[in-house]
Design an enzyme around this catalytic site. Structure first.
Site, PDB file in Angstrom:
ATOM      1  N   GLY A  10     -11.439   2.811  12.885  1.00 23.86           N
ATOM      2  CA  GLY A  10     -12.184   3.607  13.867  1.00 23.86           C
ATOM      3  C   GLY A  10     -11.493   3.522  15.228  1.00 23.86           C
TER       4      GLY A  10
ATOM      5  N   GLY B 138     -10.572  -4.629   9.112  1.00 23.68           N
ATOM      6  CA  GLY B 138      -9.900  -4.136   7.903  1.00 23.68           C
ATOM      7  C   GLY B 138      -8.400  -4.000   8.148  1.00 23.68           C
TER       8      GLY B 138
ATOM      9  N   THR C 172     -11.706  -2.929  18.881  1.00 25.93           N
ATOM     10  CA  THR C 172     -12.949  -2.464  18.248  1.00 25.93           C
ATOM     11  C   THR C 172     -14.092  -2.542  19.256  1.00 25.93           C
ATOM     12  OG1 THR C 172     -14.704  -2.917  16.641  1.00 25.93           O
ATOM     13  CG2 THR C 172     -13.302  -4.761  17.156  1.00 25.93           C
TER      14      THR C 172
ATOM     15  N   ASP D 268     -16.865  -3.243  18.322  1.00 23.11           N
ATOM     16  CA  ASP D 268     -17.797  -4.232  17.756  1.00 23.11           C
ATOM     17  C   ASP D 268     -17.576  -5.657  18.272  1.00 23.11           C
ATOM     18  OD1 ASP D 268     -18.850  -2.159  16.275  1.00 23.11           O
ATOM     19  OD2 ASP D 268     -17.749  -2.653  14.440  1.00 23.11           O
TER      20      ASP D 268
ATOM     21  N   HIS E 133     -22.424  -2.429  12.288  1.00 19.95           N
ATOM     22  CA  HIS E 133     -23.061  -2.658  10.984  1.00 19.95           C
ATOM     23  C   HIS E 133     -23.139  -4.137  10.638  1.00 19.95           C
ATOM     24  CE1 HIS E 133     -24.166   1.083   9.244  1.00 19.95           C
ATOM     25  NE2 HIS E 133     -23.011   1.647   9.556  1.00 19.95           N
TER      26      HIS E 133
HETATM   27  O1  F6P Z   1     -15.960  -0.344  13.644  1.00 21.81           O
HETATM   28  C1  F6P Z   1     -16.365   0.449  14.697  1.00 21.81           C
HETATM   29  C2  F6P Z   1     -17.549   1.314  14.319  1.00 21.81           C
HETATM   30  O2  F6P Z   1     -17.795   2.199  15.389  1.00 21.81           O
HETATM   31  C3  F6P Z   1     -18.817   0.565  13.958  1.00 21.81           C
HETATM   32  O3  F6P Z   1     -19.544   0.108  15.066  1.00 21.81           O
HETATM   33  C4  F6P Z   1     -19.544   1.634  13.182  1.00 21.81           C
HETATM   34  O4  F6P Z   1     -20.497   1.035  12.341  1.00 21.81           O
HETATM   35  C5  F6P Z   1     -18.439   2.296  12.419  1.00 21.81           C
HETATM   36  O5  F6P Z   1     -17.269   2.084  13.171  1.00 21.81           O
HETATM   37  C6  F6P Z   1     -18.627   3.781  12.208  1.00 21.81           C
HETATM   38  O6  F6P Z   1     -17.587   4.227  11.423  1.00 21.81           O
HETATM   39  P1  F6P Z   1     -17.139   5.749  11.268  1.00 21.81           P
HETATM   40  O7  F6P Z   1     -16.517   6.184  12.538  1.00 21.81           O
HETATM   41  O8  F6P Z   1     -16.156   5.722  10.144  1.00 21.81           O
HETATM   42  O9  F6P Z   1     -18.380   6.518  10.984  1.00 21.81           O
END
Ligand code: F6P
Length: 357
Positions: A11, A113, A134, A136, A180
């Site tokens: 992401g 990941g 990130t 997160d 998550h």
């Molecule tokens: O890992 C970053 C993040 O934004 C998380 O906070 C979120 O749960 C996830 O990616 C969302 O993923 P995607 O952009 O693939 O929907």
């Protein structure tokens, strides 16, 4: 000639460009002949040989730009050893492209990941340096990831906006924050945004306790209650179930996310209608905040230093305020979670914020 590869994977988040700029500017400044190759859309570009030589000009004017000039994609680690639909061995393909370009090192910017695959490539003999990105903030081995503070600013702003409308109408509001697995963003944005109840994955909640916290505010004459709920918040009941049962419940659920289920439960228990706001991917977008610009520049510059010293196999982290190399083999595959007994949780509870536990 020093030939470096670069890719951004997983992401996106704010300050990816600032970090790449930091690496590039420090290398151009300190090494004589440098060529930087950018792989497009993360590991996909490395697997399929989609890359371009980047010019020094491409690293100018991107300090404040969100997103990534290289593009990104999610390439799950668990599928890296699985051949693609045409039978291509992805790991061998990545090694081949790295060798074809005669790279000295590959700089990889990513989250958890991404770090697992980076470590796999290190084990396969490639020279790797990683940078922790990130929103997160859940990468083990670094106090802070870039992207987190910018996302916390955006999420906190959402709480500020919700505050005024919640106060006018005397309503209960849920703001669902990204995250998550780890609740750092929800915790920080919740505190900064003056949330009354904060629910994070690391502290399973009891619906009765959430309801009690809302009723306590009612009794104190407060007209509204604001909940900060992480995407991955989980009830005590669900936390006690097996992973398989939880996944089945999620699949069969009529609710799009935990916030909607919780809103229904609050309505049933209190008769109060709950409004839900999901800032979603807004939290990953836009210009990085000054903190992230500084952090990303420092991490990028330190990555260049490690390349010049040939200290490969490291993630560059910030540990107790110092920028340091952290061995990839230690950092990859571990999550940094909130400790429910940590001082930030104690301090937050002490000011009357409920975690529903
Ligand atoms: O890992 C970053 C993040 O934004 C998380 O906070 C979120 O749960 C996830 O990616 C969302 O993923 P995607 O952009 O693939 O929907």
């Amino acid at each position: 000639m020093l030939r470096i590869g670069m890719l951004t994977s997983g992401g996106d988040c704010q300050a990816l460009n600032a970090a790449m700029r930091g690496v590039a500017k420090a290398l151009y400044e300190q090494a004589k002949d440098v060529e930087i190759y950018g792989f497009e859309d993360g590991y996909k570009g490395l697997i399929y040989g989609n890359y371009r030589k980047l010019s020094p000009e491409e690293f100018s004017g991107i300090l404040t730009e969100g997103g990534t000039i290289l593009g990104t994609s999610r390439q799950p680690f668990k599928l890296m050893r699985v051949p693609d639909e045409n039978g291509l061995d992805k790991v061998e393909a990545m090694k081949k492209n790295y060798r074809k370009l005669k790279l000295e090192c590959l700089v990889i910017l990513g989250g958890n990941g991404t770090h697992k695959t980076a470590n796999l490539l290190r084990e396969e003999g490639l020279n790797i340096i990683t940078l922790p990105k990130t929103i997160d903030n859940d990468i083990w081995g670094t106090d802070m990831t870039f992207g987190f503070q910018s996302a916390a600013d955006i999420a906190a702003h959402a709480f500020d906006c919700i505050h005024t409308t919640a106060a006018s109408h005397g309503r209960v509001f849920i703001v669902e924050v990204m995250g998550h697995k780890a609740g750092w963003l929800t915790l920080h944005a919740g505190i900064a945004g003056g949330a009354d109840i904060i629910l994070v994955p690391e502290i399973p909640y009891d619906v009765d306790k959430v309801v009690q916290a809302i009723e306590k505010r009612d009794k104190a004459g407060k007209r509204f209650t604001i909940l900060a709920v992480a995407e991955g918040a989980i009830s005590k009941e669900d936390a006690a179930c097996s992973k398989k049962d939880r996944e089945k419940k999620k699949k069969d659920s009529k609710y799009p996310s935990v916030s909607y289920e919780l809103a229904d439960q609050i309505l049933k228990e209190t008769g109060k209608e709950v409004r839900i706001t999901v800032p979603g991917h807004m939290q990953r977008g836009g210009s990085p905040c000054p903190y992230d610009r500084v952090l990303a520049t420092r991490l990028g510059s330190a990555a260049a230093d490690l390349i010049l010293k040939q200290q490969y196999g490291n993630m560059v982290g910030i540990v107790n305020g110092r920028i340091e190399p952290v061995p990839l083999k230690k950092a990859a595959g571990k999550l940094k979670m909130i400790d429910p007994d940590s001082s930030i949780i104690r301090e937050t509870k002490a000011v009357g914020i409920s975690f529903g536990d």
